[in-house]
Design an enzyme around this catalytic site. Structure first.
Site: not given
Ligand SMILES: Cc1cc2nc3c(=O)[nH]c(=O)nc-3n(C[C@H](O)[C@H](O)[C@H](O)COP(=O)(O)O)c2cc1C
Ligand SMILES: Cc1cc2nc3c(=O)[nH]c(=O)nc-3n(C[C@H](O)[C@H](O)[C@H](O)COP(=O)(O)OP(=O)(O)OC[C@H]3O[C@@H](n4cnc5c(N)ncnc54)[C@H](O)[C@@H]3O)c2cc1C
Ligand code: FES
Lengths: 307, 276
Positions: A133, A220, A269
């Site tokens: 952040c 994703g 995702t």
């Molecule tokens: C819609 C959305 C909201 C997310 N919100 C957060 C969050 O609030 N805090 C955080 O550390 N990561 C957040 N992430 C990141 C996910 O926790 C994760 O690290 C990232 O999406 C990679 O994993 P994936 O490819 O399986 O989605 C968010 C991801 C998505 C798609």
């Protein structure tokens, strides 16, 4: 017939029934998917990012699908720590699942306050520290991309909590191993990665960004191979456990992270298309362990055979 | 209660206006679906799609559920190939629908733009007592059929912007002409483009009658988890985000902070490139 493999994981003191958690921001605060499954079957429940005070997040559109993933700019909308503790934590406490709260702040002081508040609440098993952040005191550059700032915020939160502390690392850094070492030395009990990869999508007809925030973060299947390399490097750099995530859809992607050195994994995702994906991933890991004669998932961690 | 069902296609047919009606066997969802709720559909074969696609429930009877959709991008184009016997994963029923009790003792006016007619047809069948329905489209070729509602006794009014069918002009103009002589005890239910909903909300505020509008926003999860689909609403504590998928998609028009409701649907050039 072989015995049932042991899927349990002790992640820096967080006792998980299986190594598969849900990634922050993709499973809400608890009630959202509770109609569909017993949340107690998840390895751990990681809550959407919580800030000490409420935060509005970005205007919509906040999310756009791209081939193999999506780009989101939710902007860390948060109900604030007190509302989370009053309205959602009691719901989650009713389930037999470790609750890891993902926390964030715009200043070190905000991180400290949210960590302290959540540590005093009943039913929090650990804190995941979102360090991707903007640090408003440092002109808005992210805490996570500077190892010194990342160590500083980790050390500050460390002084305010006895809970397992898991800084979550961003992927867009030149030396992920150095970053992982910096937060481990500052008192992290584990590290998780990857957060989303900075990305943007342009509407060519309008010649405008699709997301109101202009840019967002890619997640994703498209990020999975990138994440595997980063998890591998981070796991080699530190002794604390690593949580691997990024693009897990099925057991195979999760197994790659575990073989690369992750003790646990998170599904993000993929939950949007299949909210039951984390359960299927855990089942698939179990099947792999049986097939390859592992007695426990812990035995598989970091077993990558290098050429 | 939200569920996920493997729903078998029962029938799939092209209907007027370039729309298609897709009917599934989905007993659990069909039993509980209420007008204004939607289903989130996982398009089989569209491997690279990370998201489901939301569609209003057009009909729910006995064990069956139907949607009325228009092929616009990769997902909906892939759906056009679904044949009876094939299955898709449906998640639903989702969201909060139209309050039917709001029509007690009032004349119901339904206002639809395009496939906004889908949830309103379902509502009309459940309301029992017929009222007046307004349906607008750019031109006759894309005007959905209102035959079913006429057969149920509804007073149907159509308008096309180019005058090729029904009254000539915007549907809001037809609505205004009717409102000038409309019954006083009125309730309006609307679904369509944001501009149409906003126009209905303005008329409701001026006329002092209740209006319920179904919003359409880009969605991720469809279940309230991702916070992608938010809209500002007025609450006693000031304006706050509501999740269109879970707190809506139907809202009391008076609660929407319309000045913060700009939303851009993808333009034709910017839909997910077709691959499958
Ligand atoms: C819609 C959305 C909201 C997310 N919100 C957060 C969050 O609030 N805090 C955080 O550390 N990561 C957040 N992430 C990141 C996910 O926790 C994760 O690290 C990232 O999406 C990679 O994993 P994936 O490819 O399986 O989605 C968010 C991801 C998505 C798609
Ligand atoms: C609550 C709700 C109810 C809906 N009901 C109907 C209905 O009854 N009939 C119907 O034909 N359509 C309906 N839609 C719109 C429908 O969801 C889109 O047409 C569809 O998602 C397009 O997918 P695509 O892959 O063909 O298009 P693409 O443009 O390739 O899709 C890319 C992404 O944008 C999203 N998207 C594209 N258009 C829209 C849109 N207009 N609204 C929201 N998201 C969009 C898609 O879901 C996908 O995530 C509804 C939308 C919502 C939010
Ligand atoms: S689509 Fe995820 S919260 Fe509405």
């Amino acid at each position: 017939m072989s015995a049932e493999p042991d899927l349990t994981v002790d992640l820096a003191g967080i006792r998980m029934k299986n190594p598969v958690m849900v990634a922050s921001g993709t499973y809400g605060y608890g009630p959202e998917y509770a109609d569909l499954l017993d949340l107690g079957r998840l390895g751990a429940f990681v809550v959407k990012g919580i800030r000490i005070e409420p935060w509005d997040g970005n205007p919509p559109p906040r999310l756009v699908e791209v081939p193999g993933g999506l780009v989101n700019a939710i902007g860390l909308q948060s109900p604030g720590a007190d509302k989370f503790i009053a309205d959602y934590l009691p719901f989650l406490r009713a389930y037999d699942v470790p609750v890891i709260v993902n926390i964030w702040g715009r200043t070190i002081d905000e991180y400290e306050r949210v960590a302290e508040r959540l540590s005093a609440a009943e039913g929090v098993a650990g804190l995941e520290l979102n360090i991707s952040c903007p640090n408003i005191k440092a002109g808005g550059s992210s805490f996570g991309t500077d190892p010194r700032a990342a160590a500083q915020v980790t050390a500050a939160v460390r002084r305010r909590t006895a809970l397992p502390l898991i800084p979550k690392l961003p992927p867009n850094v030149p030396d992920i191993g150095g970053l992982a070492r910096a937060v481990a030395e500052a008192g992290a009990d584990a590290v998780s990665l990857i957060n989303t990869i900075p990305a943007m999508v342009i509407d060519t007809a309008a010649r405008r960004p699709v997301l109101a925030n202009v840019a967002g973060g890619l997640s994703g299947p498209a990020v999975h191979a990138v994440a595997v390399k980063l998890v591998w490097e981070a796991a080699r750099a530190v002794r604390v456990p690593v949580v691997g995530m990024g693009g897990i859809v099925g057991a195979r992607e999760a197994l790659e992270f575990i073989i690369a050195g992750a003790s646990a994994v998170a599904v993000g995702t993929a939950n949007f298309r299949d909210p039951l994906a984390p359960l299927a991933v855990a089942d698939g890991i179990r099947d792999y362990l049986v097939e390859h004669n592992f007695k426990s998932v812990r035995e598989l961690v970091g077993t990558l055979r290098l050429p | 209660m939200m569920r996920i069902e493997q729903a078998a296609v029962v029938s799939h047919e092209a209907v007027r206006g370039g729309y298609r009606v897709l009917t599934f066997a989905a007993p659990a969802i069909a039993r509980e679906a209420a007008p204004g709720q939607f289903v989130h559909l996982s398009v089989a074969g569209l491997i690279e799609a990370s998201l489901r696609r939301p569609f209003s429930v057009y009909a729910a009877e006995k064990e069956r559920i139907a949607i009325m959709y228009k092929p616009v991008g990769a997902g909906t184009r892939a759906m056009t190939r679904l044949a009876p016997g094939e299955t898709v994963s449906l998640m639903g029923p989702l969201g909060r629908g139209f309050p039917t009790e709001a029509a007690e003792g009032r004349h119901a006016a339904l206002v639809a733009g395009g496939y906004g007619l889908a949830p309103l047809c379902f509502l009309a069948r459940r309301l029992g007592r017929p009222g007046t329905v307004f349906v607008g489209a750019a031109t006759a070729a894309v005007l959905p059929s209102v035959g079913e509602l006429s057969a149920l006794g509804w007073d149907t009014r159509t308008a096309t912007e180019d005058g090729t069918a029904g009254e000539s002009g915007l549907i809001t103009e037809a609505l205004d002409r009717w409102l000038a002589e409309a019954p006083e005890a009125l309730v309006c239910y609307a679904c369509g483009p944001n501009g149409l909903l906003r126009a209905v909300a303005e008329r409701a505020a001026r006329g002092g009658w209740p209006a319920w509008v179904s919003l359409e926003r880009r969605m991720g999860c469809g279940a309230g988890a991702c916070l992608a689909c938010v809209q500002k609403v007025r609450t006693p504590e000031g304006t706050q985000w509501a999740r269109v998928c879970r707190d809506g998609p139907v809202f009391n028009a008076a609660e929407i902070a319309w000045e913060e409701s700009d939303c851009v649907a993808p333009t034709a050039e910017n839909r997910t490139p077709a691959r499958s």
